[in-house]
Scaffold this motif. Structure first.
Motif, PDB file in Angstrom:
ATOM      1  N   ALA A  17      -9.240  -1.402  25.047  1.00  0.00           N
ATOM      2  CA  ALA A  17      -9.514  -0.886  26.234  1.00  0.00           C
ATOM      3  C   ALA A  17      -9.652   0.395  26.847  1.00  0.00           C
ATOM      4  CB  ALA A  17      -8.671  -1.784  27.269  1.00  0.00           C
ATOM      5  N   GLU A  18      -8.817   1.099  26.104  1.00  0.00           N
ATOM      6  CA  GLU A  18      -8.676   2.661  26.608  1.00  0.00           C
ATOM      7  C   GLU A  18      -9.652   3.448  25.654  1.00  0.00           C
ATOM      8  OE1 GLU A  18      -7.498   5.899  28.573  1.00  0.00           O
ATOM      9  OE2 GLU A  18      -7.058   3.813  29.027  1.00  0.00           O
ATOM     10  N   LEU A  19      -9.870   3.108  24.648  1.00  0.00           N
ATOM     11  CA  LEU A  19     -11.035   3.808  23.506  1.00  0.00           C
ATOM     12  C   LEU A  19     -12.162   4.360  24.102  1.00  0.00           C
ATOM     13  CD1 LEU A  19     -10.747   5.267  20.743  1.00  0.00           C
ATOM     14  CD2 LEU A  19     -11.675   2.957  19.847  1.00  0.00           C
ATOM     15  N   PRO A  20     -12.956   3.534  24.780  1.00  0.00           N
ATOM     16  CA  PRO A  20     -14.140   3.813  25.333  1.00  0.00           C
ATOM     17  C   PRO A  20     -13.980   4.650  26.821  1.00  0.00           C
ATOM     18  CG  PRO A  20     -13.921   1.583  25.915  1.00  0.00           C
ATOM     19  CD  PRO A  20     -12.844   1.854  25.168  1.00  0.00           C
ATOM     20  N   ASP A  21     -12.694   4.625  27.181  1.00  0.00           N
ATOM     21  CA  ASP A  21     -12.528   5.167  28.506  1.00  0.00           C
ATOM     22  C   ASP A  21     -12.672   6.690  28.598  1.00  0.00           C
ATOM     23  OD1 ASP A  21     -11.294   4.189  31.139  1.00  0.00           O
ATOM     24  OD2 ASP A  21      -9.826   6.162  30.633  1.00  0.00           O
ATOM     25  N   LYS A  22     -13.176   7.187  30.102  1.00  0.00           N
ATOM     26  CA  LYS A  22     -13.367   8.764  30.125  1.00  0.00           C
ATOM     27  C   LYS A  22     -12.145   9.536  29.724  1.00  0.00           C
ATOM     28  CE  LYS A  22     -11.739   8.602  34.906  1.00  0.00           C
ATOM     29  NZ  LYS A  22     -11.568   7.279  35.016  1.00  0.00           N
ATOM     30  N   THR A  23     -10.774   9.058  29.767  1.00  0.00           N
ATOM     31  CA  THR A  23      -9.672  10.083  29.229  1.00  0.00           C
ATOM     32  C   THR A  23      -9.889  10.168  27.767  1.00  0.00           C
ATOM     33  OG1 THR A  23      -8.234   7.962  29.152  1.00  0.00           O
ATOM     34  CG2 THR A  23      -8.197   9.425  31.147  1.00  0.00           C
ATOM     35  N   ALA A  24     -10.545   9.463  26.955  1.00  0.00           N
ATOM     36  CA  ALA A  24     -10.572   9.677  25.517  1.00  0.00           C
ATOM     37  C   ALA A  24     -11.506  10.933  25.526  1.00  0.00           C
ATOM     38  CB  ALA A  24     -10.990   8.589  24.733  1.00  0.00           C
ATOM     39  N   LEU A  25     -12.400  10.787  26.155  1.00  0.00           N
ATOM     40  CA  LEU A  25     -13.350  12.012  26.211  1.00  0.00           C
ATOM     41  C   LEU A  25     -12.714  13.181  26.867  1.00  0.00           C
ATOM     42  CD1 LEU A  25     -16.598  10.094  27.291  1.00  0.00           C
ATOM     43  CD2 LEU A  25     -15.949  10.731  25.081  1.00  0.00           C
ATOM     44  N   ALA A  26     -11.863  13.154  27.682  1.00  0.00           N
ATOM     45  CA  ALA A  26     -11.309  14.481  28.411  1.00  0.00           C
ATOM     46  C   ALA A  26     -10.291  14.894  27.517  1.00  0.00           C
ATOM     47  CB  ALA A  26     -10.538  13.889  29.626  1.00  0.00           C
ATOM     48  N   GLY A  27      -9.632  13.964  26.515  1.00  0.00           N
ATOM     49  CA  GLY A  27      -8.885  14.558  25.492  1.00  0.00           C
ATOM     50  C   GLY A  27      -9.683  15.209  24.494  1.00  0.00           C
ATOM     51  N   LEU A  28     -10.680  14.535  24.053  1.00  0.00           N
ATOM     52  CA  LEU A  28     -11.634  15.454  23.227  1.00  0.00           C
ATOM     53  C   LEU A  28     -11.818  16.742  23.316  1.00  0.00           C
ATOM     54  CD1 LEU A  28     -13.771  14.985  20.558  1.00  0.00           C
ATOM     55  CD2 LEU A  28     -15.332  14.487  22.241  1.00  0.00           C
ATOM     56  N   VAL A 145       2.520   2.241  25.215  1.00  0.00           N
ATOM     57  CA  VAL A 145       2.587   3.633  25.054  1.00  0.00           C
ATOM     58  C   VAL A 145       1.965   3.995  23.729  1.00  0.00           C
ATOM     59  CG1 VAL A 145       4.112   5.387  24.637  1.00  0.00           C
ATOM     60  CG2 VAL A 145       4.396   4.006  26.589  1.00  0.00           C
ATOM     61  N   LEU A 146       2.039   3.404  22.332  1.00  0.00           N
ATOM     62  CA  LEU A 146       1.722   3.589  21.158  1.00  0.00           C
ATOM     63  C   LEU A 146       0.287   3.317  21.240  1.00  0.00           C
ATOM     64  CD1 LEU A 146       4.301   2.005  18.891  1.00  0.00           C
ATOM     65  CD2 LEU A 146       3.940   4.276  19.510  1.00  0.00           C
ATOM     66  N   ALA A 147      -0.271   2.586  21.770  1.00  0.00           N
ATOM     67  CA  ALA A 147      -1.877   2.550  21.911  1.00  0.00           C
ATOM     68  C   ALA A 147      -2.365   3.679  22.636  1.00  0.00           C
ATOM     69  CB  ALA A 147      -2.204   1.164  22.633  1.00  0.00           C
ATOM     70  N   LEU A 148      -1.839   4.154  23.927  1.00  0.00           N
ATOM     71  CA  LEU A 148      -2.532   5.106  24.499  1.00  0.00           C
ATOM     72  C   LEU A 148      -2.085   6.468  23.698  1.00  0.00           C
ATOM     73  CD1 LEU A 148      -1.059   4.062  28.006  1.00  0.00           C
ATOM     74  CD2 LEU A 148      -3.490   4.172  27.237  1.00  0.00           C
ATOM     75  N   TRP A 149      -1.185   6.749  23.106  1.00  0.00           N
ATOM     76  CA  TRP A 149      -0.968   7.846  22.464  1.00  0.00           C
ATOM     77  C   TRP A 149      -1.941   7.948  21.390  1.00  0.00           C
ATOM     78  CZ3 TRP A 149       5.196   8.204  22.178  1.00  0.00           C
ATOM     79  CH2 TRP A 149       5.789   8.605  23.199  1.00  0.00           C
ATOM     80  N   ALA A 150      -1.954   6.809  20.642  1.00  0.00           N
ATOM     81  CA  ALA A 150      -3.013   6.550  19.485  1.00  0.00           C
ATOM     82  C   ALA A 150      -4.472   6.951  19.771  1.00  0.00           C
ATOM     83  CB  ALA A 150      -3.133   5.226  18.798  1.00  0.00           C
ATOM     84  N   VAL A 151      -4.827   6.547  21.170  1.00  0.00           N
ATOM     85  CA  VAL A 151      -6.572   6.864  21.502  1.00  0.00           C
ATOM     86  C   VAL A 151      -6.339   8.425  21.977  1.00  0.00           C
ATOM     87  CG1 VAL A 151      -7.979   6.647  23.530  1.00  0.00           C
ATOM     88  CG2 VAL A 151      -6.686   4.690  22.536  1.00  0.00           C
ATOM     89  N   ALA A 152      -5.209   8.854  22.507  1.00  0.00           N
ATOM     90  CA  ALA A 152      -5.276  10.360  22.902  1.00  0.00           C
ATOM     91  C   ALA A 152      -5.335  10.960  21.632  1.00  0.00           C
ATOM     92  CB  ALA A 152      -3.996  10.664  23.709  1.00  0.00           C
ATOM     93  N   GLY A 153      -4.645  10.783  20.493  1.00  0.00           N
ATOM     94  CA  GLY A 153      -4.612  11.551  19.420  1.00  0.00           C
ATOM     95  C   GLY A 153      -5.946  11.497  18.875  1.00  0.00           C
ATOM     96  N   ILE A 154      -6.494  10.360  18.766  1.00  0.00           N
ATOM     97  CA  ILE A 154      -7.991  10.148  18.172  1.00  0.00           C
ATOM     98  C   ILE A 154      -8.880  11.020  19.061  1.00  0.00           C
ATOM     99  CG2 ILE A 154      -9.968   8.617  17.898  1.00  0.00           C
ATOM    100  CD1 ILE A 154      -7.826   6.423  17.241  1.00  0.00           C
ATOM    101  N   GLY A 155      -8.523  11.077  20.227  1.00  0.00           N
ATOM    102  CA  GLY A 155      -9.618  11.690  20.814  1.00  0.00           C
ATOM    103  C   GLY A 155      -9.556  13.419  20.725  1.00  0.00           C
ATOM    104  N   ILE A 156      -8.410  13.621  20.749  1.00  0.00           N
ATOM    105  CA  ILE A 156      -8.069  14.997  20.866  1.00  0.00           C
ATOM    106  C   ILE A 156      -8.296  15.529  19.240  1.00  0.00           C
ATOM    107  CG2 ILE A 156      -6.026  16.867  20.530  1.00  0.00           C
ATOM    108  CD1 ILE A 156      -4.570  15.005  22.710  1.00  0.00           C
ATOM    109  N   VAL A 157      -8.044  14.969  18.195  1.00  0.00           N
ATOM    110  CA  VAL A 157      -8.107  15.345  16.948  1.00  0.00           C
ATOM    111  C   VAL A 157      -9.268  15.054  16.287  1.00  0.00           C
ATOM    112  CG1 VAL A 157      -7.270  15.459  14.561  1.00  0.00           C
ATOM    113  CG2 VAL A 157      -5.558  15.591  16.404  1.00  0.00           C
ATOM    114  N   GLY A 158      -9.927  13.639  16.151  1.00  0.00           N
ATOM    115  CA  GLY A 158     -10.985  13.195  15.575  1.00  0.00           C
ATOM    116  C   GLY A 158     -11.989  12.628  16.458  1.00  0.00           C
TER     117      GLY A 158
END
Length: 193
Positions: A17-28, A145-158
Protein backbone atom coordinates in the motif's frame (compact mmCIF):
# COMPACT_ATOMS: atom_id res chain seq x y z
CA UNK A 1 5.15 -12.93 22.20
CA UNK A 2 5.54 -11.78 18.61
CA UNK A 3 3.54 -13.60 15.95
CA UNK A 4 5.64 -14.04 12.82
CA UNK A 5 2.50 -14.70 10.75
CA UNK A 6 0.80 -11.45 11.84
CA UNK A 7 4.02 -9.50 11.37
CA UNK A 8 4.48 -10.95 7.86
CA UNK A 9 0.88 -10.26 6.81
CA UNK A 10 1.04 -6.69 8.11
CA UNK A 11 4.42 -6.15 6.46
CA UNK A 12 3.09 -7.33 3.09
CA UNK A 13 -0.12 -5.31 3.17
CA UNK A 14 1.48 -2.08 4.40
CA UNK A 15 4.49 -2.45 2.08
CA UNK A 16 2.30 -2.85 -1.01
CA UNK A 17 0.00 0.00 0.00
CA UNK A 18 2.85 2.41 0.77
CA UNK A 19 5.08 1.67 -2.22
CA UNK A 20 3.07 3.70 -4.75
CA UNK A 21 2.42 6.49 -2.23
CA UNK A 22 3.72 10.02 -2.65
CA UNK A 23 5.99 9.66 0.39
CA UNK A 24 8.10 7.05 -1.44
CA UNK A 25 8.62 9.67 -4.14
CA UNK A 26 9.37 12.33 -1.53
CA UNK A 27 11.99 10.01 -0.01
CA UNK A 28 13.44 9.48 -3.47
CA UNK A 29 13.73 13.24 -4.03
CA UNK A 30 15.30 13.86 -0.63
CA UNK A 31 17.64 10.91 -1.13
CA UNK A 32 18.94 12.31 -4.39
CA UNK A 33 19.71 15.69 -2.79
CA UNK A 34 21.10 14.74 0.62
CA UNK A 35 23.02 12.05 2.45
CA UNK A 36 20.78 8.98 2.47
CA UNK A 37 21.45 8.01 6.09
CA UNK A 38 20.40 11.47 7.33
CA UNK A 39 17.21 11.38 5.29
CA UNK A 40 16.40 7.84 6.44
CA UNK A 41 16.89 8.74 10.12
CA UNK A 42 14.26 11.47 9.92
CA UNK A 43 11.83 9.50 7.78
CA UNK A 44 12.17 6.38 9.97
CA UNK A 45 11.47 8.38 13.14
CA UNK A 46 8.34 9.93 11.61
CA UNK A 47 7.03 6.53 10.49
CA UNK A 48 7.64 5.10 13.99
CA UNK A 49 5.50 7.91 15.47
CA UNK A 50 2.72 7.23 12.95
CA UNK A 51 2.71 3.49 13.62
CA UNK A 52 2.61 4.02 17.40
CA UNK A 53 -0.44 6.29 17.01
CA UNK A 54 -2.14 3.86 14.62
CA UNK A 55 -1.54 0.82 16.81
CA UNK A 56 -2.87 2.69 19.84
CA UNK A 57 -6.03 3.65 17.92
CA UNK A 58 -6.45 0.06 16.70
CA UNK A 59 -6.03 -1.30 20.19
CA UNK A 60 -8.90 0.88 21.39
CA UNK A 61 -11.09 -0.63 18.63
CA UNK A 62 -10.55 -4.11 20.10
CA UNK A 63 -12.77 -3.10 23.03
CA UNK A 64 -15.79 -3.33 20.69
CA UNK A 65 -17.85 -6.56 20.50
CA UNK A 66 -16.33 -9.04 17.99
CA UNK A 67 -19.11 -8.87 15.38
CA UNK A 68 -19.09 -5.07 15.31
CA UNK A 69 -15.28 -5.09 15.18
CA UNK A 70 -15.24 -7.53 12.23
CA UNK A 71 -17.88 -5.50 10.39
CA UNK A 72 -16.00 -2.23 11.02
CA UNK A 73 -12.63 -3.62 9.93
CA UNK A 74 -14.26 -5.19 6.86
CA UNK A 75 -15.76 -1.87 5.80
CA UNK A 76 -12.46 -0.06 6.44
CA UNK A 77 -10.51 -2.60 4.37
CA UNK A 78 -13.03 -2.34 1.53
CA UNK A 79 -12.79 1.46 1.73
CA UNK A 80 -9.00 1.25 1.61
CA UNK A 81 -9.18 -1.01 -1.45
CA UNK A 82 -11.53 1.47 -3.14
CA UNK A 83 -9.18 4.37 -2.36
CA UNK A 84 -6.25 2.48 -3.89
CA UNK A 85 -8.21 1.55 -7.01
CA UNK A 86 -9.51 5.09 -7.55
CA UNK A 87 -6.18 6.75 -6.78
CA UNK A 88 -4.80 8.97 -9.52
CA UNK A 89 -1.17 9.81 -10.05
CA UNK A 90 -0.34 12.73 -7.81
CA UNK A 91 2.06 15.46 -8.72
CA UNK A 92 5.32 15.30 -6.86
CA UNK A 93 5.24 17.78 -4.02
CA UNK A 94 7.79 20.56 -3.92
CA UNK A 95 10.37 19.90 -1.25
CA UNK A 96 12.22 22.84 0.18
CA UNK A 97 15.96 22.40 0.48
CA UNK A 98 17.40 22.75 4.01
CA UNK A 99 19.93 25.55 4.29
CA UNK A 100 22.80 23.16 4.95
CA UNK A 101 23.61 19.45 4.93
CA UNK A 102 23.87 18.94 8.70
CA UNK A 103 22.31 15.82 10.20
CA UNK A 104 19.69 17.77 12.16
CA UNK A 105 18.63 19.93 9.20
CA UNK A 106 18.34 17.03 6.75
CA UNK A 107 16.78 14.49 9.13
CA UNK A 108 14.49 17.21 10.49
CA UNK A 109 13.29 18.02 6.97
CA UNK A 110 12.62 14.32 6.31
CA UNK A 111 10.86 13.90 9.66
CA UNK A 112 8.58 16.91 9.19
CA UNK A 113 7.77 16.05 5.58
CA UNK A 114 6.67 12.50 6.45
CA UNK A 115 5.00 13.48 9.73
CA UNK A 116 2.74 15.96 7.96
CA UNK A 117 2.24 14.06 4.68
CA UNK A 118 1.41 10.71 6.31
CA UNK A 119 -0.91 11.90 9.07
CA UNK A 120 -4.26 10.18 8.50
CA UNK A 121 -2.84 8.50 5.38
CA UNK A 122 -4.24 5.22 4.09
CA UNK A 123 -1.40 3.15 5.58
CA UNK A 124 -1.84 4.73 9.01
CA UNK A 125 -5.57 3.95 8.93
CA UNK A 126 -4.79 0.47 7.62
CA UNK A 127 -2.31 -0.11 10.46
CA UNK A 128 -4.96 0.87 13.02
CA UNK A 129 -7.36 -1.48 11.28
CA UNK A 130 -4.84 -4.35 11.34
CA UNK A 131 -4.13 -3.72 15.03
CA UNK A 132 -7.86 -4.02 15.72
CA UNK A 133 -8.20 -7.07 13.46
CA UNK A 134 -5.39 -9.11 14.99
CA UNK A 135 -5.44 -7.73 18.57
CA UNK A 136 -1.64 -8.09 18.59
CA UNK A 137 -0.25 -4.54 18.81
CA UNK A 138 3.41 -5.56 19.01
CA UNK A 139 3.36 -7.84 15.95
CA UNK A 140 1.30 -5.32 13.95
CA UNK A 141 3.56 -2.45 15.00
CA UNK A 142 6.73 -4.32 14.05
CA UNK A 143 5.31 -5.40 10.69
CA UNK A 144 4.08 -1.90 9.85
CA UNK A 145 7.28 -0.12 10.91
CA UNK A 146 9.47 -2.56 8.99
CA UNK A 147 7.30 -2.19 5.88
CA UNK A 148 7.36 1.60 6.03
CA UNK A 149 11.11 1.64 6.66
CA UNK A 150 11.64 -0.76 3.75
CA UNK A 151 9.65 1.48 1.40
CA UNK A 152 11.53 4.52 2.68
CA UNK A 153 14.86 2.77 2.12
CA UNK A 154 13.86 1.72 -1.38
CA UNK A 155 12.66 5.22 -2.15
CA UNK A 156 15.76 6.88 -0.77
CA UNK A 157 18.38 4.51 -2.17
CA UNK A 158 17.01 2.73 -5.18
CA UNK A 159 13.69 4.30 -6.06
CA UNK A 160 14.47 5.25 -9.63
CA UNK A 161 15.57 1.73 -10.60
CA UNK A 162 12.51 0.11 -8.97
CA UNK A 163 10.05 2.51 -10.55
CA UNK A 164 11.49 1.67 -13.99
CA UNK A 165 11.03 -2.10 -13.45
CA UNK A 166 7.80 -2.44 -11.45
CA UNK A 167 4.73 -0.53 -12.67
CA UNK A 168 3.12 1.38 -9.81
CA UNK A 169 -0.33 0.55 -11.18
CA UNK A 170 0.42 -3.17 -10.73
CA UNK A 171 1.63 -2.66 -7.16
CA UNK A 172 -1.47 -0.59 -6.39
CA UNK A 173 -3.78 -3.26 -7.81
CA UNK A 174 -2.09 -6.04 -5.81
CA UNK A 175 -2.40 -3.99 -2.59
CA UNK A 176 -6.08 -3.29 -3.37
CA UNK A 177 -6.73 -7.00 -3.99
CA UNK A 178 -5.15 -7.96 -0.65
CA UNK A 179 -7.22 -5.32 1.15
CA UNK A 180 -10.37 -6.43 -0.68
CA UNK A 181 -9.74 -10.03 0.41
CA UNK A 182 -9.21 -8.98 4.03
CA UNK A 183 -12.36 -6.83 3.90
CA UNK A 184 -14.53 -9.64 2.53
CA UNK A 185 -13.10 -12.08 5.08
CA UNK A 186 -13.78 -9.67 7.97
CA UNK A 187 -17.36 -9.10 6.79
CA UNK A 188 -17.87 -12.85 6.46
CA UNK A 189 -16.67 -13.29 10.07
CA UNK A 190 -19.07 -10.56 11.21
CA UNK A 191 -22.03 -12.24 9.51
CA UNK A 192 -21.06 -15.84 10.40
CA UNK A 193 -20.13 -14.98 13.98
Amino acid sequence: MISFTVTAVVFGVVFLAELPDKTALAGLVLGTRYRASYVFAGVAAAFAVHVALAVAAGSVLTLLPQQILHALTGVLFLGGAAVLLMKTDEDEEEIRKPENQSFWKVSGAGFMLILVAEFGDLTQIMTANLAARYDDPLSVGIGAVLALWAVAGIGIVGGKALMKRVPLKLITKVAALVMLTLGVWSLYEAIAG
